[in-house]
Design an enzyme around this catalytic site. Structure first.
Site, mmCIF file in Angstrom:
data_model
loop_
_atom_site.group_PDB
_atom_site.id
_atom_site.type_symbol
_atom_site.label_atom_id
_atom_site.label_comp_id
_atom_site.label_asym_id
_atom_site.label_seq_id
_atom_site.Cartn_x
_atom_site.Cartn_y
_atom_site.Cartn_z
ATOM 1 N N ASN A 699 39.063 37.169 49.073
ATOM 2 C CA ASN A 699 39.656 36.313 48.045
ATOM 3 C C ASN A 699 40.819 36.970 47.333
ATOM 4 O O ASN A 699 41.333 36.420 46.365
ATOM 5 C CB ASN A 699 38.576 35.931 47.019
ATOM 6 C CG ASN A 699 38.659 34.481 46.621
ATOM 7 O OD1 ASN A 699 39.191 33.653 47.356
ATOM 8 N ND2 ASN A 699 38.139 34.148 45.464
ATOM 9 N N ASP A 835 28.914 27.568 41.428
ATOM 10 C CA ASP A 835 27.505 27.403 41.788
ATOM 11 C C ASP A 835 26.888 26.217 41.058
ATOM 12 O O ASP A 835 26.064 25.487 41.621
ATOM 13 C CB ASP A 835 26.737 28.689 41.489
ATOM 14 C CG ASP A 835 27.059 29.243 40.105
ATOM 15 O OD1 ASP A 835 27.861 28.614 39.382
ATOM 16 O OD2 ASP A 835 26.529 30.296 39.744
#
EC number: 2.4.1.223
Length: 921
Positions: A699, A835
């Site tokens: 990332n 999440d």
């Protein structure tokens, strides 16, 4: 004699003339002198000797030194010492030689040890290669047995047939009104393997194109450019599409002119078969100008139909295109709770023209059932609704006269009142929204009714349609009874009782389903166009195009060092996990039932789950077609294991649970510039059973170090480069993920192998759920009237964090391509909450909570660098995320649970001669 004298003295001097006193005196003098002499000798002699010795050593002449130290040469000059010196030198040389030999031997021993370690590694690698070869042989034998058991030869794709351009031998039906797919559609242009190519005419190339509404034309063209089915090669097209409306009235062409222009289309082929004429409406007063036009065998998709014009199973009722060039603002949409609003129901409208000028003529029941037009129930409806309003049993609002000029409408149709914003404000206060169908029963649907339906679904007012003869949009693929009430007009006196008798749970379920239908099929031009294409493709039984996968741009990396196995990670404890043989990586079976479209499958998929779940999963592949639900099966089907034998758990262990013989999972690990932590986490995966591969989502814009040596863990490690730093990258459906099961894990998470295998088995028993280890829950903050995120230990949970959780790859498609973009934007803004967003999505679809499995409290990495979750603002941002997600979904989709999964024989002592079973509670 002396003793005698001494005795005499003691006896008083007897003897020697009697002189005792002289003897005593002389004796005392001798004792005193003797004592003095001893004192001088003991005191002064050492002092004199010390002084003498000190004086001699301090002499200037070194040769006069007697007691001072001497050098080695001086000692060696002494003859009897020279031999000792020679012996010392000889011994020193021998010691040096022995030390050199010792060092050489040590270096040789070290080299031999390195060779021994290299040989051991070679032996281990050879053993692993041998084991892999054995597994490949075993897998090949197993696959061969499966193919032999199926007793079916492998099919190859048929040769694609392309019809001639001038195919005019198609049989004609008796009337265009009798057109159905079997007699008005050319299937030869649409082979099963064609991919459903669609050719769209450019309306600007024809005179009627200048009369189209600019917004509708612009939105339609933008949608066509991004659709996967659109092709520029008209010769291979299955369906040809032409946009003819909505037209602007001042420049609208005459019906005869429009008919000539349609018949002159280059691929019309005399009768227009395989053509679709789309007439979109952006306003409620859109006219049905196609009614007086001969369209031949062309299909029609519009919002207004007469019964003489509508051909069921052939034409399509579409929704209005309200948001032509703009996305709906989810923050302006009211929440779905509280369930009951201020008004029980509301209606505003004005009827311009009645079916009959007077209701004085009353027809008998016999006349009505003989086929004559039924009586106009509108006056009865007005009387009943006003009576309900006057009774004040419930707050209702009904207005049958517009305060301002009503919108234009068709005869016998209830015209809309006021502006759109005013109507939406009233519907936001209404639990139900009445929709009265036109009094003319020949008008099966009108643009005004579809507009009322659109607005009711948009703001969460449950539609109550009075008139069962109505054809609602996409009625052949949508079960409208799950989102709306369709009531015959003669039951108008029972409507009030019926609406009051519906429970709150049913109201919320219908409102939620209506919101889903609006978002999926009505809200944007993309949804409307995709739905129309999906309906046609479903009717002719062509599988949908596969959804786009995210291409993986791999970062080159070196892998050389063999990873060790941490005994704490690989120890399975007392848990009997069944067969854990290391198998070579293999992908999940592909979905092989695209061409198997049976009524049984359609019925099962439509009724597989309550709420929106039976519809929503089909949207990534297309907005409709239940038979495309690739998520509901693994591709291999459900197979009975064991043939009736049971109890020992052997058959269950051999299948790994989930009724699928073999399966593996893929680890997806998101990381950002923590190379040492990442390498340690990868090494802990060495030897993990059922692991297919590891996808490391890099990332960071900064590439890994060139000298970084990646561990060899026995399975491929794919390092994927991302376009930007985003936590949403964790859930992208990377094409390198070849398994249905995904284990999403943080780069600093510590999980034992038995914990991972345990979670994998649980997930195989509940493939539609998130199955993981760290549980969290949401709570209602009463003082602030908002939702809170809570991570404290509790007896219940509503979320399982995806830092260590299994989920189906299907949800990666939904998260990345279907879930509202506003949620992904929120995740990027806060660099947080991805999440929570995944838990919201899965709970919204399944209406089930996640599953937490037992862990050994080893989740976090003790000694790892600081993570984002340690920031003080972390929890404040998560509070904001939950409240924002609730606004987007319109309600709180998370569900509480006190359910946790352990093995059946968890902490159960059994005799060693008994086989442990492995199932779940």
């Amino acid at each position: 004699e002396l003793m005698t004298g001494y005795t005499m003295l003691r006896n008083g001097g007897v003897g020697n003339g009697g002189q005792p006193w002289m003897l005593r005196w002389s004796s005392r003098i001798r004792l005193t002198w003797l004592s003095f002499t001893l004192f001088v000798i003991l005191v002064f002699f050492p002092l004199i000797a010390h002084y003498y010795l000190t004086t001699i050593d301090d002499a200037d002449d070194a040769g006069k030194r007697i007691f001072g130290p001497r050098t080695g040469n001086e000692l060696c000059e002494v003859k009897h010492v020279q031999d000792l010196c020679r012996i010392r030198e000889s011994v020193s040389e021998e010691l040096l030689q022995l030390e050199a030999k010792r060092q050489e031997l040590n270096s040789e021993i070290a080299k031999l040890n390195l060779k021994i370690e290299a040989c051991k590694k070679s032996i281990e690698n050879a053993k692993q290669d041998l084991l892999q070869l054995k597994n490949v042989i075993s897998q090949t034998e197993h696959s061969y047995k499966e193919l032999m058991a199926q007793n079916q030869p492998k099919l190859s794709l048929p040769i694609r047939l392309l019809p001639d351009k001038d195919d005019v031998t198609f049989p004609l039906p008796k009337s265009n009104r009798n057109c159905r797919l079997h007699n008005c559609f050319d299937y030869s242009r649409c082979p099963l393997t064609s991919g459903f190519p669609v050719y769209v005419y450019n309306s600007d190339d024809y005179p009627f194109g200048s009369s189209l509404d600019p917004l509708i034309k612009q939105a339609f063209e933008a949608t066509v450019r991004t659709n996967v089915y659109v092709t520029e090669n008209a010769n291979i097209a299955c369906v040809y599409i032409i946009l003819v409306g909505e037209m602007q009235e001042p420049v609208m062409p005459k019906p005869t002119e429009l008919e000539q222009q349609l018949h002159s289309l280059p691929y019309w082929r005399t009768d227009g078969h395989n053509h679709l004429i789309i007439n979109l409406s952006r306003k409620s007063e859109t006219q049905n100008f196609i009614y007086n036009i001969s369209t031949g065998r062309a299909m029609i998709a519009q919002s207004t139909f007469y019964d003489a014009q509508y051909r069921p199973g052939f034409d399509i009722v579409v929704s209005p295109l309200v948001h032509a060039m703009s996305e709906p603002n989810f923050l302006e949409i009211p929440p779905q709770v509280p369930v009951k609003r201020k008004y029980l129901f509301s209606f505003q409208g004005e009827k311009i023209e009645s079916l009959r000028s007077s209701l004085q003529e009353v027809r008998s029941f016999e006349e009505e059932i003989e086929g004559n037009a039924p009586a106009d129930y509108d006056d009865r409806i007005i009387t009943t609704l006003k009576a309900v309003q006057d009774s004040k049993l419930d707050f209702v609002l009904v207005e049958f006269t517009c305060k301002n000029q009503p919108k234009a409408s068709l005869p016998t149709e209830w015209a809309l009142c006021g502006e759109r914003d005013d109507r939406l404000e009233l519907l936001k206060l209404s639990t139900f929204a009445l929709i009265i169908t036109p009094g003319d029963t020949h008008l099966v649907i009108s643009a005004g009714c579809t507009m009322r339906l659109f607005e009711a679904l948009e703001v969460g007012a449950i539609p109550v349609v009075l008139g069962e003869q109505v054809q609602l949009p996409y009625n052949d693929v949508i079960r409208w009874n799950e989102a709306a009430l369709i009531i015959p007009k003669p039951r108008i006196t029972e409507v009030h009782f019926l609406l009051r008798s519906i429970s709150d749970n049913d109201l919320l379920a219908m409102r939620r389903q209506g919101r889903f239908l609006w978002e999926t099929y009505f809200s944007t031009s993309d949804n409307v166009f995709s739905t129309v294409l999906a309906i046609i493709r479903t009717r002719i039984q062509i599988p949908a195009a596969p959804i786009r996968e995210e291409p993986s741009v791999e970062i080159p990396h070196r892998s050389g060092k063999a990873a060790g196995t941490d005994p704490n990670m690989a120890d399975n404890g007392d848990l009997d996990l069944g067969p854990v043989e290391t198998e070579p990586p293999y992908a999940s079976p592909k979905y092989l039932r695209n061409f198997t479209l049976t009524a049984m499958d359609i019925y099962r998929n439509w009724n597989s789950a309550p709420g929106p779940f039976h519809l929503f999963p089909y949207t990534p592949f297309d907005p409709v077609l239940p038979s495309e639900a690739k998520f509901l099966g693994s591709g291999t089907g459900f197979r009975p294991i064991g043939g009736g034998a049971g109890g020992s758990g052997k058959e269950f262990q051999a299948a790994l649970g989930g009724n699928v013989p073999r399966e593996q999972f893929t680890v997806v690990m998101l990381t950002y510039e923590r190379e040492e932590v990442l390498m340690n986490s990868l090494e802990r995966l060495n030897g993990l059973p059922y692991l297919n591969k590891v996808v490391v989502v890099w990332n960071s814009p900064k590439l890994p170090s060139e000298d970084l040596l990646w561990p060899d863990i026995g399975v491929p490690i794919m390092v994927v480069r991302t376009e930007k730093n985003s936590l949403n990258n964790r859930f992208l459906p990377w094409d390198e993920i070849e398994t249905e099961a995904i284990l999403s894990i943080d780069d600093d998470a510590h999980l034992r192998h038995d914990e991972i295998m345990f979670g994998f088995r649980v997930w195989r028993e509940a493939r539609d759920r998130i199955v993981g280890f760290p549980g969290r829950y949401h709570a209602w903050d009463i003082p602030h009237q908002s939702w809170l995120y809570n991570s404290n230990y509790s007896c219940e949970l509503s979320m399982v964090l995806t830092g260590a959780a299994f989920f189906h790859k299907y949800y990666a498609y939904l998260y990345s391509y279907v879930m509202p973009q506003a949620i992904r934007d929120m995740v990027d803004e806060y660099i947080n909450c991805e999440d929570i967003a995944m838990n919201f999505l899965v709970s919204h679809l399944t209406r089930k909570p996640p599953i937490k499995v037992t862990s050994r409290w080893t989740f976090r990495c003790p000694g790892c660098p600081q993570a984002l979750s340690h920031d003080d603002s972390h929890f404040h941002e998560r509070h904001k995320c939950i409240n924002f997600f609730v606004k987007v979904y319109g309600y709180m989709p998370l569900l509480y649970t006190q359910f946790r999964v352990d093995s059946v024989l968890f902490k159960t002592r059994l005799p060693h001669d008994k086989t442990k079973c492995f199932k779940f509670i």
